[in-house]
Motif scaffolding. Structure first.
Motif, PDB file in Angstrom:
ATOM      1  N   VAL A 177       0.870  -1.245  -0.134  1.00 42.04           N
ATOM      2  CA  VAL A 177       0.094   0.025   0.014  1.00 42.04           C
ATOM      3  C   VAL A 177       0.862   1.390  -0.085  1.00 42.04           C
ATOM      4  O   VAL A 177       2.120   1.137   0.727  1.00 42.04           O
ATOM      5  CB  VAL A 177      -0.883  -0.188   1.253  1.00 42.04           C
ATOM      6  CG1 VAL A 177      -1.641   1.308   1.307  1.00 42.04           C
ATOM      7  CG2 VAL A 177      -1.860  -1.153   1.208  1.00 42.04           C
ATOM      8  N   ALA A 205       0.580   4.882  -9.763  1.00 40.97           N
ATOM      9  CA  ALA A 205      -0.238   3.583  -9.728  1.00 40.97           C
ATOM     10  C   ALA A 205       0.030   3.051 -11.135  1.00 40.97           C
ATOM     11  O   ALA A 205       0.096   1.970 -11.457  1.00 40.97           O
ATOM     12  CB  ALA A 205      -1.625   4.062  -9.485  1.00 40.97           C
ATOM     13  N   VAL A 249      -0.804  -0.900 -10.605  1.00 37.73           N
ATOM     14  CA  VAL A 249      -1.900  -1.129  -9.357  1.00 37.73           C
ATOM     15  C   VAL A 249      -3.092  -0.148  -9.418  1.00 37.73           C
ATOM     16  O   VAL A 249      -3.048   0.851 -10.063  1.00 37.73           O
ATOM     17  CB  VAL A 249      -1.009  -1.121  -7.940  1.00 37.73           C
ATOM     18  CG1 VAL A 249      -0.009  -2.342  -8.054  1.00 37.73           C
ATOM     19  CG2 VAL A 249      -0.573   0.469  -7.797  1.00 37.73           C
ATOM     20  N   LYS A 250      -3.963  -0.554  -8.706  1.00 36.25           N
ATOM     21  CA  LYS A 250      -5.244   0.336  -8.529  1.00 36.25           C
ATOM     22  C   LYS A 250      -4.664   1.654  -7.889  1.00 36.25           C
ATOM     23  O   LYS A 250      -4.036   1.678  -6.986  1.00 36.25           O
ATOM     24  CB  LYS A 250      -6.234  -0.452  -7.844  1.00 36.25           C
ATOM     25  CG  LYS A 250      -7.719   0.548  -7.878  1.00 36.25           C
ATOM     26  CD  LYS A 250      -8.809  -0.428  -7.147  1.00 36.25           C
ATOM     27  CE  LYS A 250      -9.279  -1.466  -8.098  1.00 36.25           C
ATOM     28  NZ  LYS A 250     -10.265  -2.047  -7.445  1.00 36.25           N
ATOM     29  N   LEU A 284      -6.738   4.761  -5.606  1.00 36.32           N
ATOM     30  CA  LEU A 284      -7.860   4.979  -4.812  1.00 36.32           C
ATOM     31  C   LEU A 284      -8.161   6.300  -4.404  1.00 36.32           C
ATOM     32  O   LEU A 284      -7.346   6.722  -3.835  1.00 36.32           O
ATOM     33  CB  LEU A 284      -8.033   3.947  -3.524  1.00 36.32           C
ATOM     34  CG  LEU A 284      -7.817   2.429  -3.745  1.00 36.32           C
ATOM     35  CD1 LEU A 284      -7.818   1.802  -2.150  1.00 36.32           C
ATOM     36  CD2 LEU A 284      -8.924   1.821  -4.639  1.00 36.32           C
ATOM     37  N   ALA A 337      -7.492  -2.720  -0.205  1.00 39.57           N
ATOM     38  CA  ALA A 337      -6.016  -2.943   0.080  1.00 39.57           C
ATOM     39  C   ALA A 337      -5.626  -4.578   0.500  1.00 39.57           C
ATOM     40  O   ALA A 337      -4.629  -4.853   0.111  1.00 39.57           O
ATOM     41  CB  ALA A 337      -5.508  -1.915   1.050  1.00 39.57           C
ATOM     42  N   GLU A 354      -5.531  -6.509  -2.937  1.00 38.80           N
ATOM     43  CA  GLU A 354      -4.866  -6.148  -3.878  1.00 38.80           C
ATOM     44  C   GLU A 354      -3.755  -4.924  -3.763  1.00 38.80           C
ATOM     45  O   GLU A 354      -4.221  -4.113  -2.804  1.00 38.80           O
ATOM     46  CB  GLU A 354      -5.393  -5.797  -5.346  1.00 38.80           C
ATOM     47  CG  GLU A 354      -6.528  -4.602  -5.321  1.00 38.80           C
ATOM     48  CD  GLU A 354      -7.197  -4.444  -6.549  1.00 38.80           C
ATOM     49  OE1 GLU A 354      -6.561  -4.341  -7.782  1.00 38.80           O
ATOM     50  OE2 GLU A 354      -8.362  -4.502  -6.504  1.00 38.80           O
ATOM     51  N   SER A 355      -2.670  -4.693  -4.184  1.00 39.56           N
ATOM     52  CA  SER A 355      -1.787  -3.645  -3.903  1.00 39.56           C
ATOM     53  C   SER A 355      -2.727  -2.260  -4.593  1.00 39.56           C
ATOM     54  O   SER A 355      -3.230  -2.291  -5.563  1.00 39.56           O
ATOM     55  CB  SER A 355      -0.518  -3.831  -4.605  1.00 39.56           C
ATOM     56  OG  SER A 355       0.134  -4.987  -4.279  1.00 39.56           O
ATOM     57  N   CYS A 356      -2.106  -1.177  -3.894  1.00 43.83           N
ATOM     58  CA  CYS A 356      -2.810   0.076  -4.434  1.00 43.83           C
ATOM     59  C   CYS A 356      -2.102   1.413  -3.912  1.00 43.83           C
ATOM     60  O   CYS A 356      -1.218   1.299  -3.004  1.00 43.83           O
ATOM     61  CB  CYS A 356      -4.416  -0.095  -4.015  1.00 43.83           C
ATOM     62  SG  CYS A 356      -4.402   0.082  -2.027  1.00 43.83           S
TER      63      CYS A 356
END
Length: 206
Positions: free
Chosen positions: A8, A27, A32-33, A35, A105, A108-110
């Protein structure tokens, strides 16, 4: 932070630093996502509240074009700086948002922009917490250019948004937004720009 494992990255930022753009590019490079505003939709779905209600706690101050003198006089006279908020519903919505962020989180990584992410993941075993800042002069000029505003109006936006973020952080976490102890990296972006800042962060990660 170990990028070979689920991670994270949280980005807290002063207004006008390009913190959101830095988070988005970071990101993208990490695959990765990101947010940010999508969290509001997640909260509305999970907490079963309408998105308008969640937006209400996000819009924690009047529009920057409102009368600043009255705004600050009224806000300061009613603000609590001990982390206690009289509006219980606002706290419940903040916690619902935090729970939604934690759940995403966990899957998945974000990269998380704002939302007091540094606090939500303060004990996370693989989190990198970043604070992005710059001089007020640099930020007001960036905002003036970005939105086609006068320097005076841009300066008003900077003051308003910084104050709001500082108060929001203190109210919902009890912590000082500017305290370097909250973060792993504190980055002045004046000499970097967005891509340069991301290059620097990627170098730290690698």
């Amino acid at each position: 932070m170990n990028r070979e494992e689920q991670f994270v990255i949280t980005i807290s930022r002063q207004f006008g630093t390009g913190g959101h753009e830095i988070g988005a590019e970071l990101a993208r490079r990490l695959g990765v996502k990101l947010l940010d505003k999508q969290i509001l939709n997640e909260v509305a779905k999970r907490a079963r509240v309408v998105e308008e209600a969640v937006e209400k706690i996000e819009a924690r101050n009047p529009l920057w074009r409102d009368d600043f003198t009255n705004f600050y006089r009224n806000y300061m006279s009613h603000a609590e700086y001990n982390g206690v908020e009289h509006d219980r519903t606002s706290h419940e919505l903040f916690e619902a948002q935090a729970d939604a962020i934690r759940q995403i989180a966990a899957e998945e990584s974000c990269v998380i922009v704002g939302r007091c992410g540094f606090h939500i993941f303060e004990n996370h075993p693989n989190a990198l917490k970043i604070f992005v800042h710059s001089s007020e002069d640099c930020r007001k000029r960036r905002i003036a250019e970005k939105y086609g505003l006068s320097l005076a109006d841009a300066a008003a936006m900077v003051v308003d948004n910084d104050y709001s973020r500082e108060l929001y952080t203190k109210t919902y976490t009890g912590k000082d937004w500017h305290d370097a102890c909250n973060y792993d990296i504190s980055l002045d972006v004046r000499m970097f720009g967005v891509n340069g800042a991301v290059d620097f962060i990627m170098h730290c990660i690698e």
